[in-house]
Design a protein around this motif. Structure first.
Motif, short mmCIF file in Angstrom:
data_model
loop_
_atom_site.label_atom_id
_atom_site.label_comp_id
_atom_site.label_asym_id
_atom_site.label_seq_id
_atom_site.Cartn_x
_atom_site.Cartn_y
_atom_site.Cartn_z
N SER A 55 0.79 -1.23 0.00
CA SER A 55 0.00 0.00 0.00
C SER A 55 0.81 1.27 0.00
O SER A 55 0.40 2.27 -0.52
N SER A 56 1.97 1.27 0.62
CA SER A 56 2.71 2.52 0.72
C SER A 56 3.44 2.88 -0.56
O SER A 56 3.64 4.04 -0.88
N ALA A 57 3.86 1.88 -1.32
CA ALA A 57 4.63 2.09 -2.55
C ALA A 57 5.86 2.95 -2.29
O ALA A 57 6.28 3.73 -3.12
N ILE A 58 6.42 2.84 -1.10
CA ILE A 58 7.62 3.57 -0.73
C ILE A 58 8.71 2.55 -0.43
O ILE A 58 8.67 1.87 0.58
N PRO A 59 9.68 2.39 -1.32
CA PRO A 59 10.72 1.38 -1.11
C PRO A 59 11.44 1.57 0.22
O PRO A 59 11.85 2.67 0.59
N ASN A 60 11.55 0.48 0.98
CA ASN A 60 12.32 0.44 2.23
C ASN A 60 11.81 1.44 3.27
O ASN A 60 12.58 1.85 4.15
N ARG A 61 10.54 1.81 3.19
CA ARG A 61 9.99 2.72 4.18
C ARG A 61 9.74 1.97 5.48
O ARG A 61 9.01 0.99 5.51
N LYS A 62 10.36 2.40 6.56
CA LYS A 62 10.21 1.75 7.85
C LYS A 62 9.18 2.52 8.67
O LYS A 62 9.09 3.73 8.62
N GLY A 63 8.41 1.79 9.46
CA GLY A 63 7.42 2.42 10.30
C GLY A 63 6.24 1.50 10.55
O GLY A 63 6.24 0.33 10.16
N ILE A 64 5.23 2.05 11.20
CA ILE A 64 4.01 1.31 11.54
C ILE A 64 2.85 1.89 10.74
O ILE A 64 2.59 3.10 10.81
N ALA A 65 2.17 1.06 9.98
CA ALA A 65 1.06 1.51 9.14
C ALA A 65 -0.25 1.45 9.91
O ALA A 65 -0.55 0.46 10.59
N VAL A 66 -1.04 2.51 9.80
CA VAL A 66 -2.40 2.55 10.34
C VAL A 66 -3.31 3.08 9.24
O VAL A 66 -2.84 3.73 8.30
#
Length: 321
Positions: free
Chosen positions: A88-99
């Motif tokens: 869903s984010s389509a952001i390569p290597n994006r770290k974090g918690i999705a809500v």
């Protein structure tokens, strides 16, 4: 949710001509000496052509002022750029918690969350087009059809339409692991503030958004068992507004399609995935309230395409407004 707008230009009334008049009649209605007859013969088609060209130019300018994205709505990415919509984010290597959060049409909600992310004084520290994460999509169900969850379309696979599968419109945002609570609280505060206080409860931003496709829900990892996030939701849902009311928080572990007034379903985002919406739904105009600024639409929409942040999902695409 989209509507067609037709612009009709009247030629005869604009130039003071009656129904039997022509452009030649208008420009050469006065008697002229015979020695100019040859010159007139060559000027007539030239003037008519110039007038026609001017009308076309004015019409085009008016259209693109009213709908700036019409000239550039065509998706920029190639078929090879299509990714799994569950990414869903389509952001390569994006770290974090999705809500993810939903309460009515996702266009208006995305605009608010993008502004929240880009606020230089806010908890997201002024994210830009390279780092914003708010994207529209569908959530609230475990179902998909061959990996797809799509908006309404006239294609050959109606089985993949989102509300048929039990999903609702929502927006996903990725939180930074080193600032989870402040960022999540800001999102939830904005979420509840978007409702309108009524004597019998809180109404969605657009009161016309009713039914399972627009039900109010929040997806967090672990659902209500995530005390860290769930406590923030409860705190921000304290009695408030003109009537000092709160909203009912309902644990949903099954994917209810019931749209209950003044209620928010709390769901486990680890169980109920988010499916990123089609490219044409991202950074979209809203059909109530004021018009969004051009830095948002179409500029940000085109920039995210160039960065391959919103590739096609495999669902049918439509016109971006």
């Amino acid at each position: 949710m989209a509507s067609n707008t037709l612009l009709k230009l009247s030629s005869s009334s604009s130039f003071g001509l009656n129904s039997s008049s022509s452009f030649e009649d208008y420009y050469f209605q006065r008697d002229t000496p015979s020695r100019f007859s040859t010159l007139q013969k060559h000027k007539k088609p030239l003037i008519v052509g110039l007038v026609f060209l001017a009308l076309c130019t004015v019409g085009a300018v008016v259209m693109f002022q009213l709908f700036p994205a019409l000239s550039t709505y065509k998706p920029r990415n190639n078929a090879s750029d299509v990714v799994d919509p569950s990414n869903s984010s389509a952001i390569p290597n994006r770290k974090g918690i999705a809500v993810w959060l939903g309460n009515g049409c996702f266009w208006e909600r995305q605009y608010d969350y993008v502004n929240l992310e880009m606020d230089p004084d806010g908890p997201f520290a002024g994210r830009d087009e390279n780092t914003i994460t708010a994207l529209v999509g569908y959530s609230g169900s475990k179902k998909d059809h061959k990996g797809l969850v799509c908006y309404h379309h006239s294609g050959s696979n109606p089985e993949n339409i989102y509300d048929t599968l039990g999903h609702a419109e929502s927006v996903q945002i990725i939180l930074d692991e080193n600032n989870l609570e402040k960022q999540f609280r800001a999102l939830v505060k904005n979420f509840f503030a978007s409702f309108k206080a009524k004597s019998d409860g809180f109404q969605r931003p657009d009161p016309g958004d009713r039914g399972s496709a627009y039900r109010s829900l929040i997806g967090i990892p672990g659902g209500v068992k995530n005390e860290r996030f769930y406590n923030i939701i409860k705190e921000e849902n304290a009695p408030r507004g003109k009537y000092n009311l709160d909203m009912e928080l309902i644990e949903d572990g099954t994917g209810s399609k019931n749209d209950k007034y003044n209620a928010v379903y709390i769901m486990d985002s680890d169980i109920f995935p988010f499916y990123r919406g089609e490219q044409y739904h991202q950074i979209h105009s809203n059909f109530f309230g004021g018009r969004y600024p051009t830095w948002y639409n179409p500029d940000l929409w085109l920039t995210l395409q160039d960065l391959n942040r919103i590739p096609e999902t495999g669902c049918p695409e439509g016109r971006h407004w």
